[in-house]
Write an enzyme that holds these catalytic residues in place. Structure first.
Site, PDB file in Angstrom:
ATOM      1  N   SER A 194       0.774  -1.229   0.066  1.00 14.39           N
ATOM      2  CA  SER A 194      -0.180  -0.136   0.075  1.00 14.39           C
ATOM      3  C   SER A 194       0.840   1.345  -0.098  1.00 14.39           C
ATOM      4  CB  SER A 194      -0.917   0.120   1.163  1.00 14.39           C
ATOM      5  OG  SER A 194      -0.063   0.142   2.288  1.00 14.39           O
ATOM      6  N   HIS A 195       2.062   0.934  -0.055  1.00 13.74           N
ATOM      7  CA  HIS A 195       3.180   2.089  -0.353  1.00 13.74           C
ATOM      8  C   HIS A 195       3.193   3.303   0.922  1.00 13.74           C
ATOM      9  CE1 HIS A 195       3.502   0.167  -3.896  1.00 13.74           C
ATOM     10  NE2 HIS A 195       2.320   0.487  -4.237  1.00 13.74           N
ATOM     11  N   CYS A 196       2.817   2.518   2.114  1.00 12.82           N
ATOM     12  CA  CYS A 196       2.804   3.673   3.410  1.00 12.82           C
ATOM     13  C   CYS A 196       1.499   4.448   3.419  1.00 12.82           C
ATOM     14  CB  CYS A 196       4.061   4.452   3.556  1.00 12.82           C
ATOM     15  SG  CYS A 196       5.488   2.998   3.680  1.00 12.82           S
ATOM     16  N   ASN A 197       0.737   4.120   2.572  1.00 17.35           N
ATOM     17  CA  ASN A 197      -0.342   4.944   2.516  1.00 17.35           C
ATOM     18  C   ASN A 197      -2.077   4.013   2.277  1.00 17.35           C
ATOM     19  OD1 ASN A 197      -2.474   6.877   1.886  1.00 17.35           O
ATOM     20  ND2 ASN A 197      -1.578   7.616   0.007  1.00 17.35           N
TER      21      ASN A 197
END
Length: 162
Positions: free
Chosen positions: A62-65
């Site tokens: 989730s790419h830190c999001n």
């Protein structure tokens, strides 16, 4: 790329206001997931593993999001919370839950990226996911083909900048 049955291999995510070919709204980063020929999802962890095994470096998850990923993936926040409470963690082998992808593959091209890098990416996807013979996929590496592609790329770039 698509399978012999017409199913597209890649599903791209982008803002509705973003347009490919428009550097004002779309940069060099692609967020996507892959589908199998039966329409099921190949999870991002597994896709990333396959790409890395062939020297293609990508980010997955989730790419830190997680909230942004949930919006892009159309995941209900309460479903995501329940999945997290049940043990789901980002960027693990558990990358498809209840038939839904819970992360994405992120590919970023930079100033030093070349058409050969793009070709290598397409080759790995095609050779590992697509039945080339039936899908009609071709990896034409002739100088004429590469020159034609380069000219088209430069024309788009010049048209955009001028």
């Amino acid at each position: 790329l698509q399978y012999a049955n017409g199913m597209r291999v890649c599903h791209f995510y982008k803002a509705s206001s973003s347009h490919y070919g428009d550097p004002e709204s779309q940069g060099a980063t692609l967020a996507l997931n892959f589908r199998n020929d039966d329409g099921t999802w190949l999870g991002c962890w597994h896709a990333g593993k396959m790409l890395r095994e062939h020297g293609i470096i990508v980010r997955t998850g989730s790419h830190c999001n997680p909230a942004g990923a949930a919006v892009a993936l159309e995941i209900d926040p309460s479903w995501l919370k329940d999945a997290f409470d049940s043990g789901l963690r980002c960027n693990t082998e558990q990358d498809v839950v209840d038939g839904k992808p819970v992360g994405m593959v992120r590919i970023t091209f930079g100033a030093m990226s070349t058409m050969a890098d793009v070709d290598a990416l397409v080759d790995v996807i095609a050779e590992n996911l697509v039945d080339k013979g039936e899908a009609g996929w071709s990896a034409d590496r002739s100088p004429t083909c590469l020159w034609d592609r380069s000219v088209r790329c430069f024309r788009v770039l010049l048209t955009t900048l001028c």
